[in-house]
Motif scaffolding. Structure first.
Motif, short mmCIF file in Angstrom:
data_model
loop_
_atom_site.label_atom_id
_atom_site.label_comp_id
_atom_site.label_asym_id
_atom_site.label_seq_id
_atom_site.Cartn_x
_atom_site.Cartn_y
_atom_site.Cartn_z
N ALA A 54 0.83 -1.21 0.00
CA ALA A 54 0.00 0.00 0.00
C ALA A 54 0.86 1.26 0.00
CB ALA A 54 -0.93 -0.01 1.21
N ALA A 55 1.96 1.25 0.79
CA ALA A 55 2.83 2.42 0.85
C ALA A 55 3.46 2.71 -0.50
CB ALA A 55 3.92 2.20 1.90
N GLU A 56 3.89 1.66 -1.19
CA GLU A 56 4.50 1.86 -2.52
C GLU A 56 3.46 2.37 -3.51
OE1 GLU A 56 7.93 -0.21 -3.82
OE2 GLU A 56 6.78 -1.19 -5.43
N TYR A 57 2.27 1.80 -3.48
CA TYR A 57 1.20 2.20 -4.40
C TYR A 57 0.82 3.67 -4.19
CZ TYR A 57 -3.36 2.36 -6.69
OH TYR A 57 -4.43 2.71 -7.49
N ILE A 58 0.59 4.04 -2.94
CA ILE A 58 0.16 5.41 -2.63
C ILE A 58 1.26 6.41 -2.96
CG2 ILE A 58 -0.51 6.97 -0.75
CD1 ILE A 58 -1.89 4.54 0.56
N TYR A 59 2.49 6.09 -2.59
CA TYR A 59 3.62 6.99 -2.87
C TYR A 59 3.76 7.22 -4.37
CZ TYR A 59 8.31 9.00 -2.89
OH TYR A 59 9.39 9.83 -3.08
N GLN A 60 3.71 6.16 -5.15
CA GLN A 60 3.89 6.31 -6.59
C GLN A 60 2.73 7.05 -7.23
OE1 GLN A 60 4.59 2.16 -7.63
NE2 GLN A 60 6.81 2.47 -7.63
N LYS A 61 1.53 6.86 -6.70
CA LYS A 61 0.38 7.62 -7.19
C LYS A 61 0.55 9.10 -6.89
CE LYS A 61 -2.84 5.03 -9.16
NZ LYS A 61 -3.40 5.33 -10.51
N LEU A 62 0.94 9.42 -5.66
CA LEU A 62 1.09 10.82 -5.26
C LEU A 62 2.22 11.51 -6.03
CD1 LEU A 62 0.68 10.56 -1.37
CD2 LEU A 62 -0.96 11.49 -3.01
N MET A 63 3.28 10.76 -6.32
CA MET A 63 4.42 11.32 -7.05
C MET A 63 4.23 11.23 -8.57
SD MET A 63 6.56 12.44 -4.76
CE MET A 63 5.13 12.88 -3.75
N LYS A 64 3.05 10.76 -8.98
CA LYS A 64 2.73 10.61 -10.40
C LYS A 64 3.77 9.74 -11.13
CE LYS A 64 0.38 15.10 -10.64
NZ LYS A 64 -0.79 14.52 -10.03
N GLN A 65 4.17 8.68 -10.46
CA GLN A 65 5.09 7.71 -11.04
C GLN A 65 4.31 6.50 -11.52
OE1 GLN A 65 7.79 6.79 -7.86
NE2 GLN A 65 8.78 8.80 -7.89
N LYS A 66 4.97 5.69 -12.34
CA LYS A 66 4.36 4.44 -12.76
C LYS A 66 4.23 3.51 -11.56
CE LYS A 66 5.02 0.44 -15.77
NZ LYS A 66 5.92 -0.24 -16.73
N VAL A 67 3.04 2.98 -11.34
CA VAL A 67 2.81 2.07 -10.22
C VAL A 67 3.44 0.72 -10.55
CG1 VAL A 67 1.08 0.87 -8.82
CG2 VAL A 67 0.70 3.25 -9.50
N SER A 68 4.30 0.24 -9.66
CA SER A 68 5.07 -0.98 -9.96
C SER A 68 4.88 -2.07 -8.91
CB SER A 68 6.56 -0.62 -10.08
OG SER A 68 7.03 -0.06 -8.86
N VAL A 69 3.79 -2.02 -8.17
CA VAL A 69 3.60 -3.04 -7.12
C VAL A 69 3.46 -4.44 -7.70
CG1 VAL A 69 2.61 -1.44 -5.44
CG2 VAL A 69 1.12 -2.59 -7.09
N SER A 70 3.12 -4.52 -8.99
CA SER A 70 2.97 -5.84 -9.61
C SER A 70 4.29 -6.58 -9.76
CB SER A 70 2.30 -5.71 -10.98
OG SER A 70 3.09 -4.90 -11.84
N ASP A 71 5.43 -5.86 -9.58
CA ASP A 71 6.72 -6.55 -9.67
C ASP A 71 7.04 -7.35 -8.40
OD1 ASP A 71 7.60 -4.73 -7.73
OD2 ASP A 71 8.79 -3.55 -9.13
N LEU A 72 6.19 -7.23 -7.39
CA LEU A 72 6.26 -7.99 -6.13
C LEU A 72 7.44 -7.63 -5.23
CD1 LEU A 72 5.29 -11.60 -7.35
CD2 LEU A 72 3.82 -9.87 -6.33
N SER A 73 8.21 -6.60 -5.60
CA SER A 73 9.34 -6.23 -4.76
C SER A 73 8.87 -5.70 -3.40
CB SER A 73 10.21 -5.18 -5.45
OG SER A 73 9.49 -3.98 -5.69
N ALA A 74 7.78 -4.94 -3.39
CA ALA A 74 7.25 -4.44 -2.12
C ALA A 74 6.73 -5.58 -1.27
CB ALA A 74 6.14 -3.41 -2.37
N ALA A 75 6.11 -6.57 -1.90
CA ALA A 75 5.60 -7.73 -1.16
C ALA A 75 6.76 -8.51 -0.54
CB ALA A 75 4.79 -8.64 -2.08
N VAL A 76 7.86 -8.66 -1.29
CA VAL A 76 9.04 -9.35 -0.75
C VAL A 76 9.61 -8.58 0.44
CG1 VAL A 76 11.43 -9.98 -1.25
CG2 VAL A 76 9.65 -10.53 -2.88
N THR A 77 9.68 -7.25 0.32
CA THR A 77 10.16 -6.44 1.43
C THR A 77 9.29 -6.62 2.67
OG1 THR A 77 11.12 -4.75 -0.02
CG2 THR A 77 10.59 -4.07 2.22
N GLY A 78 7.97 -6.61 2.48
CA GLY A 78 7.06 -6.80 3.60
C GLY A 78 7.20 -8.16 4.24
N LEU A 79 7.38 -9.20 3.42
CA LEU A 79 7.54 -10.55 3.95
C LEU A 79 8.85 -10.67 4.72
CD1 LEU A 79 6.66 -13.48 4.23
CD2 LEU A 79 7.61 -13.92 1.95
#
Length: 293
Positions: free
Chosen positions: A36-61
């Motif tokens: 969620a943090a990666e998704y919201i940050y990238q949305k707010l910064m008008k960046q390409k949303v990349s949560v589908s690459d699973l890197s944020a999920a790996v970090t959380g795990l």
């Protein structure tokens, strides 16, 4: 990233089995927070949303697996926000972070909430970890340490399952075995030389399989972004991680030392890269350090 998640599944499931529902909730909260943090940050910064690459999920795990079971649920939330926003996104996102995000968050939580981060329960009883017992000069049951029926963080207890996950990553060619092998071997030699137990292989094995060494060496020291790319660099990096871990464990005030060792080594990676990256074919090194064709 998916292969890393699959490799961590045995240790994750075992951690939930050993520590119960609170471990499952901690894992879920940590992963959801990071994604969620990666998704919201990238949305707010008008960046390409990349949560589908699973890197944020790996970090959380990985962050969750480095936390004790039963921590207040705001701790994985705070750690997840620190990992994704401060360590990862502020420096440019995936591929730009200067240290492993999960370990950066764990160290942040350790510094901020040391007492809570070093309180471990097993079978509902607060008890010392095998590393703490070794630090106090006591012996541990090596069989329990290897299989994982011991207190510790959610994902670090079962050395055999972490080794199984590591073997999967090596077979899939996701990671090279060089850094983990050099790292662990360096710790083993350091313990034999300076552990005060002589050539005691049981004591050495207890140090190797206790604590976060297997989790750190296999799943975090091998992070592509924060580890060297050359074989010589990997060897130097692994030796540095091992020496720092040995120093922190045997001569420092804390029983553990893996997280701080890997992070310090992460900071040295640019220097390691500078001295180990080979000169391209056709380029001649000048005495002043400049390259000439």
């Amino acid at each position: 990233m998916l292969d890393v998640i699959l490799a961590l599944l045995p240790a994750t499931v075992f951690g939930i089995y050993i520590f119960g529902a609170s471990a499952a909730v901690t894992i879920a909260v940590s992963i959801v927070t990071c994604v969620a943090a990666e998704y919201i940050y990238q949305k707010l910064m008008k960046q390409k949303v990349s949560v589908s690459d699973l890197s944020a999920a790996v970090t959380g795990l990985l962050l969750a697996l480095n936390l004790p079971a039963g921590v207040p649920f705001w701790m994985p939330v705070l750690g997840g926000l620190f990992a994704i926003i401060v360590v990862k996104q502020v420096f440019g996102g995936l591929g730009q972070n200067f240290m492993n995000p999960a370990l950066g968050a764990r160290c942040f939580l350790m510094i901020s909430f040391a007492a809570r981060m070093t309180t471990f329960t097993y079978d509902g009883v607060t008890t010392a970890t095998p590393l703490a017992l070794l630090k106090a000069g006591k012996s541990v049951d090596l069989g329990s340490v290897f299989t994982g029926f011991i207190p510790g963080t959610i994902g670090e207890t079962s050395a055999v399952l972490l080794l199984l996950g590591g073997a999967y990553l090596v077979l899939k060619k996701v990671i090279s075995p060089l850094i983990p092998c050099i790292y662990v071997a360096t710790v083993a030699v350091f313990v034999l030389l300076f552990g005060g137990h002589g050539f005691d292989l049981t004591y050495m094995a207890s140090e190797i399989f206790s604590g976060g060494l297997m989790l750190g060496a296999i799943f975090m020291a091998t992070d592509y972004v924060t580890s060297p790319i050359t074989s010589r660099g990997k060897i130097i990096f692994g030796v540095l991680c091992g020496l720092l871990t040995g120093i922190f464990r045997l001569f420092g005030p804390m029983a553990e030392g893996v997280s701080y060792s890997i992070i310090i080594a992460n900071l040295v990676v640019p220097l390691i890269e500078k001295i180990t990256v080979p000169t391209p074919f056709g380029i001649v090194k000048a005495k002043g350090g400049k390259d000439n064709e």
